[in-house]
Write a protein that holds these residues in place. Structure first.
Motif, PDB file in Angstrom:
ATOM      1  N   ALA A  34       7.415  24.520   3.650  1.00  0.00           N
ATOM      2  CA  ALA A  34       6.954  23.395   4.480  1.00  0.00           C
ATOM      3  C   ALA A  34       8.098  22.454   4.807  1.00  0.00           C
ATOM      4  O   ALA A  34       8.187  21.948   5.938  1.00  0.00           O
ATOM      5  CB  ALA A  34       5.830  22.633   3.773  1.00  0.00           C
ATOM      6  N   GLN A  49       2.332  26.913   4.875  1.00  0.00           N
ATOM      7  CA  GLN A  49       2.471  26.482   3.493  1.00  0.00           C
ATOM      8  C   GLN A  49       1.296  26.944   2.639  1.00  0.00           C
ATOM      9  O   GLN A  49       1.485  27.301   1.480  1.00  0.00           O
ATOM     10  CB  GLN A  49       2.633  24.966   3.395  1.00  0.00           C
ATOM     11  CG  GLN A  49       2.910  24.490   1.992  1.00  0.00           C
ATOM     12  CD  GLN A  49       4.110  25.175   1.354  1.00  0.00           C
ATOM     13  OE1 GLN A  49       5.177  25.204   1.937  1.00  0.00           O
ATOM     14  NE2 GLN A  49       3.928  25.735   0.161  1.00  0.00           N
ATOM     15  N   TYR A  81       0.968  21.326  -2.515  1.00  0.00           N
ATOM     16  CA  TYR A  81       0.645  21.665  -1.122  1.00  0.00           C
ATOM     17  C   TYR A  81       0.127  20.424  -0.395  1.00  0.00           C
ATOM     18  O   TYR A  81       0.604  20.068   0.681  1.00  0.00           O
ATOM     19  CB  TYR A  81      -0.389  22.793  -1.081  1.00  0.00           C
ATOM     20  CG  TYR A  81      -1.025  22.982   0.271  1.00  0.00           C
ATOM     21  CD1 TYR A  81      -0.323  23.596   1.303  1.00  0.00           C
ATOM     22  CD2 TYR A  81      -2.313  22.534   0.529  1.00  0.00           C
ATOM     23  CE1 TYR A  81      -0.890  23.770   2.550  1.00  0.00           C
ATOM     24  CE2 TYR A  81      -2.889  22.700   1.769  1.00  0.00           C
ATOM     25  CZ  TYR A  81      -2.179  23.319   2.781  1.00  0.00           C
ATOM     26  OH  TYR A  81      -2.750  23.473   4.025  1.00  0.00           O
TER      27      TYR A  81
END
Length: 183
Positions: free
Chosen positions: A20, A74, A110
């Protein structure tokens, strides 16, 4: 102090968000920034209202598209890391408890990276108050949830961070939606 039961899974969980970060720099910083620059050049260069509105719509479309792309990529890598963790982490000497902590922390990381990306985008727009609000929500919810979960022992390690990240990413999305609506 050093707590390997928590610190080692935390290290691996935060390694999982590298895709990411790379995608943000490569994709968002290039495609979004071009639209952002055009929008602000029209405002400062005395563009007409229809051109400014068209550029704003184009910029927000690209912004949401890039956020969605980062989230999808991601999420894929997070799930790959979690699946691979079940095979690799025991070979590295981690216990099942540490692997369970890793799973929670990977999901929390995340959400945390998505929150941080949205905060960076808010700062692009000079929305310092919005970025501060999201940071404060994350800080306060992390303190509250971590305090609450530590009362239940090692089996809940990582749950406070996961819950705080979930709350903060929701606050970040709300802040970005409201800001873009009023742009």
């Amino acid at each position: 102090t050093y707590a390997p039961i928590y610190d080692v899974p935390t290290f691996y969980a935060f390694l999982s968000i590298m895709p990411a970060m790379v995608m943000f720099v490569v994709s968002v910083e290039t495609s979004f920034y071009d639209k952002y620059r055009v929008y602000y050049e029209l405002i400062t260069g005395r563009g007409n209202l229809s051109d400014i509105e068209s550029a704003r719509k184009d910029m927000t479309r690209v912004l949401w598209s890039e956020i969605r792309n980062i989230m999808e990529l991601q999420l894929f890598f997070t799930l790959v890391f979690i699946a691979a963790g079940h095979y690799i982490l025991p070979r590295l000497g981690l216990t099942q408890l540490s692997i369970d902590i890793f799973n929670l922390l990977a999901l929390g990381a995340y959400m945390c990276i998505i929150m941080m990306i949205i905060m960076l985008l808010l700062l692009y727009f000079e929305d310092r108050k919005g970025a501060l609000f999201v940071s404060a929500i994350f800080l306060l919810s992390n303190i509250i949830f971590t305090f609450m979960t530590t009362k239940y022992g090692e089996s809940t390690y990582g749950l406070g961070f996961f819950a705080a990240s979930l709350v903060a990413v929701a606050a970040a999305f709300i802040e970005l939606i409201v800001f873009l609506k009023n742009l």
